[in-house]
Design an enzyme around this catalytic site. Structure first.
Site, PDB file in Angstrom:
ATOM      1  N   ASP A  22      26.907   8.279   3.073  1.00  0.00           N
ATOM      2  CA  ASP A  22      26.268   7.272   2.204  1.00  0.00           C
ATOM      3  C   ASP A  22      25.907   5.995   2.962  1.00  0.00           C
ATOM      4  O   ASP A  22      25.459   5.014   2.371  1.00  0.00           O
ATOM      5  CB  ASP A  22      27.171   6.940   1.012  1.00  0.00           C
ATOM      6  CG  ASP A  22      28.523   6.393   1.453  1.00  0.00           C
ATOM      7  OD1 ASP A  22      28.743   6.218   2.682  1.00  0.00           O
ATOM      8  OD2 ASP A  22      29.370   6.116   0.570  1.00  0.00           O
ATOM      9  N   GLY A  23      26.131   5.976   4.272  1.00  0.00           N
ATOM     10  CA  GLY A  23      25.737   4.814   5.076  1.00  0.00           C
ATOM     11  C   GLY A  23      26.860   3.833   5.342  1.00  0.00           C
ATOM     12  O   GLY A  23      26.710   2.907   6.145  1.00  0.00           O
ATOM     13  N   ARG A  68      22.117 -21.942   9.498  1.00  0.00           N
ATOM     14  CA  ARG A  68      21.101 -22.941   9.149  1.00  0.00           C
ATOM     15  C   ARG A  68      21.095 -23.288   7.665  1.00  0.00           C
ATOM     16  O   ARG A  68      20.624 -24.336   7.273  1.00  0.00           O
ATOM     17  CB  ARG A  68      19.710 -22.465   9.626  1.00  0.00           C
ATOM     18  CG  ARG A  68      19.558 -22.613  11.130  1.00  0.00           C
ATOM     19  CD  ARG A  68      18.280 -21.992  11.640  1.00  0.00           C
ATOM     20  NE  ARG A  68      18.360 -20.537  11.654  1.00  0.00           N
ATOM     21  CZ  ARG A  68      17.388 -19.735  12.066  1.00  0.00           C
ATOM     22  NH1 ARG A  68      16.259 -20.246  12.486  1.00  0.00           N
ATOM     23  NH2 ARG A  68      17.545 -18.426  12.075  1.00  0.00           N
ATOM     24  N   HIS A 127      24.431 -24.010  14.903  1.00  0.00           N
ATOM     25  CA  HIS A 127      23.283 -24.881  14.606  1.00  0.00           C
ATOM     26  C   HIS A 127      23.720 -26.334  14.408  1.00  0.00           C
ATOM     27  O   HIS A 127      23.067 -27.252  14.886  1.00  0.00           O
ATOM     28  CB  HIS A 127      22.539 -24.339  13.391  1.00  0.00           C
ATOM     29  CG  HIS A 127      21.241 -25.039  13.152  1.00  0.00           C
ATOM     30  ND1 HIS A 127      20.268 -25.117  14.117  1.00  0.00           N
ATOM     31  CD2 HIS A 127      20.776 -25.721  12.084  1.00  0.00           C
ATOM     32  CE1 HIS A 127      19.242 -25.818  13.644  1.00  0.00           C
ATOM     33  NE2 HIS A 127      19.537 -26.186  12.424  1.00  0.00           N
ATOM     34  N   ASP A 159      12.138 -30.713  18.551  1.00  0.00           N
ATOM     35  CA  ASP A 159      12.356 -31.550  17.368  1.00  0.00           C
ATOM     36  C   ASP A 159      13.587 -32.413  17.603  1.00  0.00           C
ATOM     37  O   ASP A 159      14.277 -32.265  18.622  1.00  0.00           O
ATOM     38  CB  ASP A 159      12.500 -30.694  16.089  1.00  0.00           C
ATOM     39  CG  ASP A 159      13.590 -29.643  16.226  1.00  0.00           C
ATOM     40  OD1 ASP A 159      14.589 -29.892  16.935  1.00  0.00           O
ATOM     41  OD2 ASP A 159      13.454 -28.559  15.627  1.00  0.00           O
ATOM     42  N   LYS A 163       8.165 -32.449  14.833  1.00  0.00           N
ATOM     43  CA  LYS A 163       7.860 -31.103  14.312  1.00  0.00           C
ATOM     44  C   LYS A 163       7.818 -31.126  12.793  1.00  0.00           C
ATOM     45  O   LYS A 163       8.695 -31.693  12.157  1.00  0.00           O
ATOM     46  CB  LYS A 163       8.924 -30.115  14.801  1.00  0.00           C
ATOM     47  CG  LYS A 163       8.778 -28.709  14.235  1.00  0.00           C
ATOM     48  CD  LYS A 163       9.709 -27.720  14.928  1.00  0.00           C
ATOM     49  CE  LYS A 163      10.837 -27.280  14.035  1.00  0.00           C
ATOM     50  NZ  LYS A 163      11.748 -26.327  14.679  1.00  0.00           N
ATOM     51  N   ARG A 193       7.618 -28.344   9.775  1.00  0.00           N
ATOM     52  CA  ARG A 193       7.588 -26.907   9.471  1.00  0.00           C
ATOM     53  C   ARG A 193       6.632 -26.644   8.315  1.00  0.00           C
ATOM     54  O   ARG A 193       6.798 -27.206   7.227  1.00  0.00           O
ATOM     55  CB  ARG A 193       9.003 -26.408   9.171  1.00  0.00           C
ATOM     56  CG  ARG A 193       9.059 -24.907   9.008  1.00  0.00           C
ATOM     57  CD  ARG A 193      10.445 -24.308   9.162  1.00  0.00           C
ATOM     58  NE  ARG A 193      10.926 -24.163  10.528  1.00  0.00           N
ATOM     59  CZ  ARG A 193      10.482 -23.256  11.396  1.00  0.00           C
ATOM     60  NH1 ARG A 193       9.520 -22.423  11.061  1.00  0.00           N
ATOM     61  NH2 ARG A 193      10.998 -23.203  12.611  1.00  0.00           N
TER      62      ARG A 193
END
Ligand code: R5P
Length: 283
Positions: free
Chosen positions: A34-35, A90, A120, A159, A182, A184
């Protein structure tokens, strides 16, 4: 010391084992029909165990969970979990109502002492239930750049978030650094601008993560359009999602990443920095 490497971190775990004068533990893994994942480790009772595994991609989180459980079930002397690349870092706050703090959700499931490599944001430490040490990947990227391209004249932070990294790398290369603005646009596209002069210079872009490559490609285009002679790029965590490495390679003269995320661009190693942190912990 006994070193166990999950599927995301075989190369790095092997390097750590080598530095500890031992070999990597055998790990049996298979999938049920079944994985679902099945894992089995050798006996680690009473041992000082270092487990290395990312929380990226998603399947790696389940694997890390099972690996930790298998080790702890055997009552080791100590378990230190090294997460070279902390996926979901993040999303460390609610940006829009209704969102989870994904980094907290992942961190809460990770038990015991943890070592993170250049997360991060360092504040992610507080989201884990146990003790967390942070190791920096910037030394590895700085040594790669200084050995490979000693004539680099300027380090570029794409950035504001990358300024500290750029400053540190610039110090090692004895050159200047500058930061871009920067904006986004969406998950894969950014707009960049800057007012510094790169005419005729060999420059290196540094960032903590290259994910889709959108940032580094746009910065490289800007630098070339403004006369940069050579453009290199280095990051700690090279995800290069959606086969973006060839596009990044095309935009830059050369690209390098560390072995926190193992791949074709992993030219530098954070193994030395991690061993230092492990030795600190057991003092
Ligand atoms: C963002 O804050 C990070 O430091 C990186 O700049 C970003 O994750 C890079 O993503 P991409 O390669 O998708 O532009």
């Amino acid at each position: 010391m006994r070193v166990v490497g999950g599927s995301t971190s075989q190369l790095l775990a092997q390097r750590l084992a080598q530095k500890f004068g031992t070999s990597l533990e055998g790990l049996m893994e298979k999938r049920f029909p079944d994985g679902e994942l099945y894992i089995r480790l050798p006996d680690l009772e009473g041992e000082d165990v270092v487990l290395v595994q990312n929380t990226y991609p998603d399947e790696a989180i389940t694997e890390l969970n099972l690996l930790q459980d298998a080790v702890l079930e055997m009552k080791p002397l100590r378990l230190t979990t090294v997460i070279p690349y902390m996926g979901y870092a993040r999303q460390d706050k609610v940006f829009l109502p209704g969102e989870p703090i994904s980094a907290r959700a992942i961190a809460q499931a990770i038990r015991g002492q943890v070592i993170l490599v250049s997360p991060h944001k360092p504040s992610i430490k507080s989201l884990f239930p146990g003790d967390v040490s942070i190791v920096s990947g910037k030394g590895a990227i700085a040594s790669w750049l200084s050995q490979r391209f000693p004539k680099t004249e300027m380090i570029i932070a794409p950035d504001k978030g990358a300024i500290a990294l750029a400053r540190n790398v610039a110090r090692e290369l004895h050159c200047g650094y500058a930061s871009m603005e920067k904006n986004r646009v969406d998950a894969e596209h950014v707009e960049v601008s800057a007012s510094f002069d790169v005419g005729g210079k060999a420059v290196a872009i540094v960032d903590d993560i290259i994910s889709t490559g959108g940032t580094v490609i746009e910065v490289a285009r800007w630098l070339r359009a403004h006369g940069a002679r050579r453009v290199y790029a280095g990051c700690v965590h090279g995800l290069f999602v959606g086969n973006s490495l060839p596009r990044v390679n095309e935009a830059c003269d050369e690209v390098g990443a560390t072995d926190t995320v193992e791949g074709a661009a992993s030219v530098a190693s954070v193994a030395g920095a991690i061993v230092g942190a492990i030795k600190e912990r057991v003092k």
